[in-house]
Scaffold this motif. Structure first.
Motif, PDB file in Angstrom:
ATOM      1  N   GLN A 130     -63.491  42.086  22.994  1.00 46.34           N
ATOM      2  CA  GLN A 130     -62.879  43.244  22.327  1.00 46.34           C
ATOM      3  C   GLN A 130     -63.980  44.114  21.738  1.00 46.34           C
ATOM      4  N   ASP A 131     -63.736  45.416  21.737  1.00 43.86           N
ATOM      5  CA  ASP A 131     -64.747  46.376  21.260  1.00 43.86           C
ATOM      6  C   ASP A 131     -64.275  47.115  20.017  1.00 43.86           C
TER       7      ASP A 131
ATOM      8  N   THR B 187     -60.158  43.059  26.603  1.00 46.92           N
ATOM      9  CA  THR B 187     -60.279  42.872  28.050  1.00 46.92           C
ATOM     10  C   THR B 187     -60.348  41.384  28.372  1.00 46.92           C
ATOM     11  N   GLN B 188     -59.802  41.025  29.523  1.00 47.93           N
ATOM     12  CA  GLN B 188     -59.804  39.629  29.971  1.00 47.93           C
ATOM     13  C   GLN B 188     -60.192  39.569  31.438  1.00 47.93           C
ATOM     14  N   THR B 189     -60.991  38.569  31.770  1.00 46.94           N
ATOM     15  CA  THR B 189     -61.317  38.295  33.171  1.00 46.94           C
ATOM     16  C   THR B 189     -61.301  36.799  33.414  1.00 46.94           C
TER      17      THR B 189
ATOM     18  N   GLY C 205     -54.699  41.365  25.261  1.00 48.84           N
ATOM     19  CA  GLY C 205     -55.297  41.715  26.529  1.00 48.84           C
ATOM     20  C   GLY C 205     -54.272  41.674  27.642  1.00 48.84           C
ATOM     21  N   PRO C 206     -54.684  42.022  28.871  1.00 51.96           N
ATOM     22  CA  PRO C 206     -53.750  42.093  30.002  1.00 51.96           C
ATOM     23  C   PRO C 206     -53.355  40.745  30.564  1.00 51.96           C
TER      24      PRO C 206
ATOM     25  N   ARG D 287     -48.227  42.762  33.192  1.00 54.94           N
ATOM     26  CA  ARG D 287     -49.077  43.415  32.196  1.00 54.94           C
ATOM     27  C   ARG D 287     -49.114  42.579  30.921  1.00 54.94           C
TER      28      ARG D 287
ATOM     29  N   LYS E 111     -58.259  38.247  36.310  1.00 54.42           N
ATOM     30  CA  LYS E 111     -56.829  38.524  36.212  1.00 54.42           C
ATOM     31  C   LYS E 111     -56.019  37.397  36.825  1.00 54.42           C
TER      32      LYS E 111
ATOM     33  N   ALA F 242     -62.120  50.234  24.999  1.00 58.54           N
ATOM     34  CA  ALA F 242     -61.436  49.501  26.060  1.00 58.54           C
ATOM     35  C   ALA F 242     -60.368  48.589  25.489  1.00 58.54           C
TER      36      ALA F 242
ATOM     37  N   CYS G 182     -62.791  36.685  27.307  1.00 58.46           N
ATOM     38  CA  CYS G 182     -62.072  37.652  26.475  1.00 58.46           C
ATOM     39  C   CYS G 182     -63.100  38.421  25.654  1.00 58.46           C
TER      40      CYS G 182
ATOM     41  N   THR H 150     -54.502  36.521  31.929  1.00 54.95           N
ATOM     42  CA  THR H 150     -55.041  35.832  33.097  1.00 54.95           C
ATOM     43  C   THR H 150     -53.971  34.880  33.603  1.00 54.95           C
TER      44      THR H 150
END
Lengths: 115, 114
Positions: free
Chosen positions: B25-26, B5-7, B106-107, A42, B9, B2, B23, B109
């Motif tokens: 952010q809102d 967020t990162q994509t 973020g979570p 996480r 993972k 949210a 990356c 990558t």
């Protein structure tokens, strides 16, 4: 040099006992200090911070930390540990050099709470 | 919200390939940054941005490019991946960059370069 030290790679504690995760820092001027927690696979979750004011800071999940200027420490504490507190804990200080807003992180302390 | 967020993972690349880590952010945060996390070394700052159109280098910028065309997005580009870039990458953001605001991460990558 500005730095953060977490002297213990791992801390073991029994559930229900108090826990302490140690952090010392070296930074010029008044420090901005932070604790983050990372659960397996996480991201880092913010726990608490010290910017100014009361030396005892209360944060999320029952954690607190005490800022001690004379000992340059910011130890993380919890009165009664839970198994779910088992995670990797990072102490960080804001780098006051330049304008990067960089956080200088310690190498982390793995907290293991045994049932 | 949210948050950050990162994509993706997870990603596996071959040496020399390029890719972009996303990356977003809102939270309408002005400050965004990229860190890499390596065992025994904590997190190290790669690049940062104090607002749309403004970016600068952190302590380990070599091999990475960034841009910030909007407040929300801060992609990290690897132009020619190398095994030394195998790491976990975290994006972070905060409302301001005076140091007092909390930086939210973020979570991550997890990148492997073969």
């Amino acid at each position: 040099a500005q730095s953060v030290a977490q002297p213990e790679d791992q801390v073991n504690v029994a559930e229900g006992n108090p826990l302490t995760v140690k952090c010392t820092y070296s930074v010029s001027g008044n420090p901005y200090l932070f604790w983050y927690v990372q659960y397996p696979n996480r991201g880092l979750q913010f726990l608490l911070k010290y910017i100014t004011g009361d030396n005892l800071v209360k944060g999320s999940y029952g954690f607190e930390a005490e800022f001690n200027k004379s000992q340059t420490s910011f130890h993380l504490k919890k009165p009664s540990a839970l198994v779910s507190d088992s995670a990797l804990y990072f102490c960080a200080v804001r780098d006051k050099r330049g304008a990067t807003n960089k956080l200088i992180f310690g190498t982390g302390t793995l907290l293991a709470v045994q049932p | 919200n949210a948050g950050v967020t990162q994509t993706p993972k997870f990603q596996v690349l071959k040496t020399g390939q390029s890719m972009t880590l996303q990356c977003a952010q809102d939270m309408n945060h002005e400050y965004m940054s990229w860190y890499r996390q390596d065992p025994g070394m904590g997190l190290r700052l790669i690049h940062y941005s104090v607002g749309a159109g403004i970016t600068d280098q952190g302590e380990v910028p070599n091999g990475y490019n960034v841009s910030r065309s909007t407040t929300e997005d801060f992609p990290l580009r690897l132009l020619s991946a190398a095994p030394s870039q195998t790491s976990v990458y975290f994006c972070a953001s905060s409302y301001s960059f005076d140091g007092t605001d909390t930086q939210y991460f973020g979570p991550g990558t997890r990148l492997t370069v073969l």
